[in-house]
Every structure is written in C-alpha cells, then in structure tokens.
Design a protein around this motif. Structure first.
Motif, short mmCIF file in Angstrom:
data_model
loop_
_atom_site.label_atom_id
_atom_site.label_comp_id
_atom_site.label_asym_id
_atom_site.label_seq_id
_atom_site.Cartn_x
_atom_site.Cartn_y
_atom_site.Cartn_z
N GLY A 94 0.74 -1.28 0.05
CA GLY A 94 0.12 -0.10 -0.05
C GLY A 94 0.89 1.30 0.09
N ILE A 95 2.03 1.24 0.95
CA ILE A 95 2.84 2.25 0.92
C ILE A 95 3.43 2.58 -0.57
CG2 ILE A 95 4.94 3.08 1.93
CD1 ILE A 95 4.25 1.78 4.44
N ALA A 96 3.91 1.53 -1.16
CA ALA A 96 4.62 1.70 -2.46
C ALA A 96 3.48 2.15 -3.42
CB ALA A 96 5.20 0.15 -2.80
N LEU A 97 2.48 1.50 -3.61
CA LEU A 97 1.50 2.01 -4.56
C LEU A 97 0.95 3.35 -4.43
CD1 LEU A 97 -0.77 1.32 -6.54
CD2 LEU A 97 -2.27 0.49 -4.75
N LEU A 98 0.75 4.04 -3.11
CA LEU A 98 0.46 5.26 -3.06
C LEU A 98 1.60 6.15 -3.36
CD1 LEU A 98 -1.68 5.14 0.45
CD2 LEU A 98 -2.40 5.61 -1.96
N VAL A 99 2.72 6.24 -2.83
CA VAL A 99 4.01 6.81 -3.23
C VAL A 99 4.41 6.68 -4.39
CG1 VAL A 99 6.40 7.42 -2.58
CG2 VAL A 99 4.84 6.72 -0.76
N GLY A 100 4.48 5.47 -5.05
CA GLY A 100 5.12 5.36 -6.23
C GLY A 100 4.04 5.59 -7.45
N ALA A 101 2.86 5.20 -7.07
CA ALA A 101 1.76 5.88 -8.35
C ALA A 101 1.66 7.43 -8.14
CB ALA A 101 0.60 5.32 -7.91
N GLY A 102 1.80 8.02 -7.24
CA GLY A 102 1.77 9.58 -6.98
C GLY A 102 3.14 10.13 -7.99
N ILE A 103 4.32 9.63 -7.69
CA ILE A 103 5.46 10.04 -8.33
C ILE A 103 5.20 9.59 -9.90
CG2 ILE A 103 7.92 9.48 -8.45
CD1 ILE A 103 8.03 8.98 -5.68
N GLY A 104 4.82 8.67 -10.21
CA GLY A 104 4.55 8.40 -11.61
C GLY A 104 3.42 9.32 -12.13
N LEU A 105 2.33 9.35 -11.49
CA LEU A 105 1.38 10.33 -12.39
C LEU A 105 1.88 11.83 -12.34
CD1 LEU A 105 -1.67 9.63 -10.03
CD2 LEU A 105 -1.52 9.63 -12.67
N VAL A 106 2.65 12.27 -11.43
CA VAL A 106 3.46 13.67 -11.74
C VAL A 106 4.32 13.68 -12.73
CG1 VAL A 106 4.72 15.44 -10.53
CG2 VAL A 106 2.73 14.29 -9.20
N ALA A 107 5.15 12.59 -12.64
CA ALA A 107 6.34 12.42 -13.81
C ALA A 107 5.84 12.26 -15.07
CB ALA A 107 7.26 11.47 -13.35
N GLY A 108 5.04 11.32 -15.28
CA GLY A 108 4.42 10.98 -16.63
C GLY A 108 3.48 12.23 -17.09
N TYR A 109 2.72 12.93 -16.23
CA TYR A 109 1.70 13.96 -16.82
C TYR A 109 2.45 15.13 -17.02
CZ TYR A 109 -2.54 16.58 -16.98
OH TYR A 109 -3.43 17.41 -17.49
N TYR A 110 3.32 15.77 -16.07
CA TYR A 110 3.82 16.92 -16.46
C TYR A 110 5.29 16.89 -17.38
CZ TYR A 110 0.65 18.83 -13.11
OH TYR A 110 -0.39 19.34 -12.76
N ARG A 111 6.11 15.82 -17.22
CA ARG A 111 7.28 15.49 -18.10
C ARG A 111 8.39 16.42 -17.82
NH1 ARG A 111 5.27 13.39 -24.04
NH2 ARG A 111 4.41 15.54 -23.96
N GLY A 112 9.28 16.84 -18.65
CA GLY A 112 10.14 17.74 -18.64
C GLY A 112 11.04 17.45 -17.44
N TRP A 113 11.62 18.70 -16.81
CA TRP A 113 12.36 18.60 -15.57
C TRP A 113 11.82 17.80 -14.41
CZ3 TRP A 113 11.49 20.60 -10.73
CH2 TRP A 113 10.29 21.55 -10.62
N VAL A 114 10.52 18.10 -14.20
CA VAL A 114 9.83 17.33 -13.14
C VAL A 114 10.22 15.77 -13.35
CG1 VAL A 114 7.54 17.01 -12.13
CG2 VAL A 114 8.15 19.23 -12.92
N ASP A 115 9.81 15.18 -14.42
CA ASP A 115 9.99 13.76 -15.00
C ASP A 115 11.40 13.42 -14.56
OD1 ASP A 115 9.72 11.25 -15.76
OD2 ASP A 115 9.71 11.81 -18.11
N ASN A 116 12.40 14.29 -15.35
CA ASN A 116 13.71 13.95 -14.96
C ASN A 116 14.06 13.66 -13.48
OD1 ASN A 116 14.08 13.59 -17.83
ND2 ASN A 116 14.67 15.96 -17.85
N VAL A 117 13.73 14.71 -12.64
CA VAL A 117 14.28 14.92 -11.38
C VAL A 117 13.54 13.42 -10.55
CG1 VAL A 117 13.88 15.99 -9.23
CG2 VAL A 117 14.59 17.35 -11.22
N LEU A 118 12.26 13.41 -10.93
CA LEU A 118 11.50 12.11 -9.92
C LEU A 118 12.22 10.87 -10.45
CD1 LEU A 118 7.89 13.57 -9.73
CD2 LEU A 118 9.70 13.77 -7.91
N MET A 119 12.30 10.76 -11.67
CA MET A 119 12.49 9.22 -12.32
C MET A 119 13.99 9.08 -12.00
SD MET A 119 9.62 8.20 -12.69
CE MET A 119 10.12 6.83 -13.09
N ARG A 120 14.86 10.11 -12.08
CA ARG A 120 16.32 9.72 -11.76
C ARG A 120 16.32 9.33 -10.21
NH1 ARG A 120 15.66 10.62 -16.19
NH2 ARG A 120 15.11 8.44 -15.96
#
Length: 293
Positions: A94-120
């Motif tokens: 549950g922790i991994a799903l909430l945190v990971g899905a939140g990070i993936g949503l923000v990174a995938g939707y906004y892309r750009g530098w936000v995506d680079n920082v979060l996914m790195r």
C-alpha cells in the motif's frame, strides 16, 4: 466510458472464473485471509505456551504440525504468523502503491524537468538490490514490524512509479485527454477522471504480484533477525529457528516454508491471471475469436 469499463470488468471476472489456476489461487488467498483474521481463535494452543515435556514431538493428532524445541505447538504459530505476513504485505505494498503511483502520475503527466528529477531518484533506488536496500533501511531504523513495512514499501516504490509513468505517458496522448485539455479542464480533474481509470489495470496486476514478493521479503528479513522479533511468531523466523533441526525435526522448517510457498504461489497465480485478462490485446483477441465462432 463507465459502461465500457463495467463491461471489461465483467469479461475479466468471467475469464478468471474459467481459469482453474486462478480459482485455486483465489481459494488459497481467501483461506489465508480467514486464517490471518481468525488465527488466534483457530489456533489449538497458545503460540508461546512452553511445554518441556513435549519438545520436538513429531506431527500427531495432538499436534498436527508437531512441536518446536520449546514444546510450542507449530500449527498454532503458523496460523498466527499468517496475520503478520498479511499485514506486512498489504501495508508495505500500500505504501509503495500510494507513493510510487503519485510519483509516476506527476512525472508522466508533467514530464520535462519534473519527470527527470523524480525518475532519476527512482533509478537511484533501483540501483540497489531489493533485499540489500531493505536490510540497510531496517538497520538504520531498527528491527521490528513497522520498520519492515516501511523498508519493503520503500524498495518497491520505484516499480509502481515506473508502471504508472508508462501508463500515463500513453494515456495523456489519447484524444479524450486532449479534448479535456482543450475545454479547460483542470489537471486534477483530468488525472482523476481520465488518466487514473485508464491505468488502473496494470496497477492492479502489479499490486497482486508485489504482494507475493513483499511476503517473501518479510520472510527474508525475519529469517535474518531484522523483521518480527521473538517471541512473536513469523514464518521467516520459524525457518531460522528450524534450520538447526533439519535432520532431527524436519517439521520445524517444512510447515512454515510450505505456508510461504503456498501464499506466494497463490498471489502469483492470481496476478498472472489478472495480467492476462486485463491485457487489452488479450481482450481483443478473445472478442475476435468469439465473433468468428
């Protein structure tokens, strides 16, 4: 769109009902939930009731799973330990799903530098072996149930982040998302109404598969003495305690090991079945085959 999702869910459930391995896995998981919920009432003896006169007795009518080196009933300890494994698995995933899905949503939707920082940042966590990173986190925070949940949740967060990001990158280019953007819908509304429902299938599959690996990770931490602490029963700790009695008392390691095996196998069977029935390509092939018959 809601009617289409309902129709897809009905087809998926129908396919699952006709998949014997998936049904068997679901039955095992249902039994595990019952045991985990009512284990203390189902246990024939107290988990820490010591009886030196019954030490290392083999399986019998009185003790179906035998007794351990302190005369404690192994069946009772296996049943009660099921609750611990379920708690760690559900909470950590549950922790991994909430945190990971939140990070993936923000990174995938906004892309750009936000995506680079979060996914790195996720790539940094991915660079560590799962068990090694979990051991390091527990070593810093101290052994125990809560820290095991946090550690396992952290190490599986990057998996959910990547799965979510991949889904978002695909969905955000769809016509209905562009239409919502063109009429001025807010980002939050687009994510909630259009993105999340269309990436739910891979997240459901990943959750079911991750539950199996989370239970394995908890057993490994307990085996190493970094998970659930004695005298509380845990399957991994019971394997550790039984390793010195392999030739004298095989049942000490066999029954908790069998419990881990069956639980992980059940989650994998259900997860594989969900992956098959929720795959759009499989659904399309199924509809095509029905239309030609």
């Amino acid at each position: 769109m809601s009617a289409a999702r309902d129709s897809q869910a009905r087809r998926a459930l129908s396919a699952l009902r006709h998949d014997p391995p998936a049904v068997a896995g679901a039955v095992v998981l249902l039994a595990l939930v019952v045991v985990g919920t009512a284990g203390r009432w189902l246990a024939p003896a107290g988990v820490n009731d010591v009886d030196v006169d019954q030490m290392l007795h083999p399986p019998s009518w009185a003790h179906p799973f035998g007794t351990d080196e302190l005369g404690r009933d192994v069946l009772s300890r296996v049943l009660v330990a099921a609750r611990v494994s379920l708690e760690v698995g559900v909470v950590s995933v549950g922790i991994a799903l909430l945190v990971g899905a939140g990070i993936g949503l923000v990174a995938g939707y906004y892309r750009g530098w936000v995506d680079n920082v979060l996914m790195r940042g996720m790539d940094v966590l991915f660079a560590f072996p799962v068990l090694l990173l979990a051991v390091a986190i527990v070593a810093v925070l101290g052994p125990g149930l809560l820290t095991a949940m946090i550690a396992i949740g952290v190490v599986y967060t990057p998996i959910f982040a990547r799965v979510t990001r991949a889904g978002v990158l695909s969905v955000r280019e769809q016509v209905f998302v562009r239409a919502a953007v063109s009429i001025g819908a807010s980002d939050l509304r687009i994510i909630r109404r259009h993105v999340l429902p269309n990436i739910a299938a891979p997240l459901i599959v990943q959750t079911s598969l991750s539950l199996a690996f989370a239970i394995l990770s908890e057993a490994a931490l307990s085996f190493l003495g970094l998970g659930i602490q004695p005298p509380a029963p845990a399957w991994g700790r019971m394997l550790f305690d039984g390793r010195g009695f392999v030739t004298e008392a095989w049942w000490l390691g066999f029954f908790p090991g069998a419990a881990i095996f069956l639980t992980v196998l059940a989650f994998n069977l259900v997860g594989d079945a969900l992956r098959d029935v929720l795959d759009p390509r499989q659904l399309t092939l199924g509809e095509a085959s029905r239309s030609t018959t």
